[in-house]
Each structure stands twice: as C-alpha cells, then as structure tokens.
Write an enzyme that holds these catalytic residues in place. Sequence first.
Site, PDB file in Angstrom:
ATOM      1  N   SER A 148      -7.710   0.313  40.719  1.00  0.00           N
ATOM      2  CA  SER A 148      -6.368  -0.272  40.705  1.00  0.00           C
ATOM      3  C   SER A 148      -5.434   0.520  41.630  1.00  0.00           C
ATOM      4  CB  SER A 148      -5.856  -0.342  39.263  1.00  0.00           C
ATOM      5  OG  SER A 148      -4.728  -1.164  39.163  1.00  0.00           O
ATOM      6  N   ASP A 224      -9.695 -10.663  35.486  1.00  0.00           N
ATOM      7  CA  ASP A 224      -8.630  -9.666  35.588  1.00  0.00           C
ATOM      8  C   ASP A 224      -7.277 -10.375  35.605  1.00  0.00           C
ATOM      9  OD1 ASP A 224      -6.801  -7.671  36.519  1.00  0.00           O
ATOM     10  OD2 ASP A 224      -8.447  -6.627  37.510  1.00  0.00           O
ATOM     11  N   HIS A 257      -9.769  -5.913  33.711  1.00  0.00           N
ATOM     12  CA  HIS A 257      -9.266  -4.756  34.459  1.00  0.00           C
ATOM     13  C   HIS A 257      -9.588  -3.426  33.782  1.00  0.00           C
ATOM     14  CE1 HIS A 257      -6.662  -3.533  37.808  1.00  0.00           C
ATOM     15  NE2 HIS A 257      -6.012  -2.701  37.013  1.00  0.00           N
TER      16      HIS A 257
END
Length: 287
Positions: A148, A224, A257
């Site tokens: 991320s 996600d 995620h």
Amino acid sequence: MEQVSANRSFGGVQGVYKHASAATGTDMTFSVYVPPHEAGAKLPVVWYLSGLTCTHANVTEKGEFRRLCSELGLIFVAPDTSPRGPDVPDDPDGAYDFGLGAGFYVDATQAPFHRHYRMWTYLTDELPAIVAQHFPADMARQSIMGHSMGGHGALTIALRHPERFRAVSAFAPIVAPSQVPWGEKALTGYLGPDRAAWRRHDAVALIEDGARVPAMLVDQGSGDSFLEKELRPQLLREACDAAGIDLTLNLRDGYDHSYYFIATFMDDHLRWHAARLGLASFDEALE
C-alpha cells in the site's frame, strides 16, 4: 542501538531494535530477521515497507516470511512508517492517512512536519548504515518490497536507486499518489502545493520522467476496497508498457487489502526476490 526483543524462529533470530535517529530527531524502532547462516557469511537483504497506520510489528507478526527467509538465506528488515513521540505533529483532525503512521516515505519540507518527517533520508541513508554495521548483511545484494503506502515507498525508492536494489515488488501499492486522494493529501501536507515537487515521489511520474528498473512484481486483490479510488494499478501498467519495463501484475480474485492477502503471496515475492539476488533460479522463483 538497543535490542528490544529477540526470539528464535526457524533456526534464525527475529529481533526488534530501537535507536535514536539523526534523520527524524526521534527514537525509531525496526525489526530484522536473520536466518541461520555460517559464521562470517554475508546475506542478501530484503527491505519491507509497511502501509498506513502500521508499524514494524504488522508484517513482523502477520507476514509469515520467516520460514522461507530461513530456507533461502534472506535477511528481512521492516522499518516503521513514520517518526513517533510526544513532539511529533500528527494530522490536525486525527485522520489515519496523514501524520503518525503515515509518513509516505518522503522528506517533508512544510512546517511543522519538516522537523521530524524525514523518512526518505532515514530509509535511504541512516537505517541502511545501521543494518550494514550491526547485521551480517551483504549490502551489494539488496531488494525492496512494500504494501500500500509502503508499496509506493518501495517503488519510488527502487526507481530512484536502481543501482542499489536488484529487485522491487509490491502488494496493492499506491502507484500514482499525485492522482489519488491519499497521495494528494499527504504530498500537499508534506511537500506543499507545487505538484512538480511531487513527481519524485510518484512511481508513475518517475517512469514518465525516465526512471527505469528492469522488472517489477505487483500483486493486487480484486476484492480490495481501495482498488479503484486509491490504488489504480492500471496506471502503473500503462506507464510500464510505454517505458518497456517488465511488469508482472497479478490480480488476485477475491483478495482484500489485509495481511491475509499479503501472507498468502509472501512466498511468491520472496522467491522472486531471491532469484534476482542470486539465491534461486528464475524459473523456480516465477512458478
């Protein structure tokens, strides 16, 4: 450097360490896994940069990397994501996507963040020197990965230091922070409103401006919740295609995620890095 903890795992040692950082002006904590090795041996290093709200502990506790690092002979380094301490400014509204836990791997130029938020210098200069001094690290064989916000950090650091890192990969990276809300907020707050200054911390922009690495590996979950608004991996695909960079972009059906996603594909990434660090064949690494 102070050892906070050390635990035996898969024949190696998982350590957590703290030191006073000249770059950030704060104490900084990081973790290092050193696999079993012969006395005097120097081992390649994989750096892992974490995402928003995380510390060194998230991947250390949930990443499931030690078994394979032990088998392959990889040192695994996990820094924190921002400076911390009572004098370190946070997001004025207490939001999770700026300030503490959200340093975005840049050296801030804007007050009041410029005094402590110097994660770029910390990660590209200060911490590597500490790792080289205190651990059996072969600094001629380094690679970098992240998740991320940390994927953003890994991609930008590798693109700006291609001579240092033999490989780069990412889980669900923010590939173009200049074009998404997370990045626009962070880069404005840390670097100011001039978007030209942002390009050195934007992977897609760096590629557009001529930065190159031989190859990238990116895994992204189709489930996600941040995929379309914040991550937008298709922008990286377009930039790599135009630049002739070999991008392996895997869209993993149904994955989100979280660290459940990261742990599932961590072995794939470590084998991919090991191949490029000279520890395994490319065919085996890319199976």
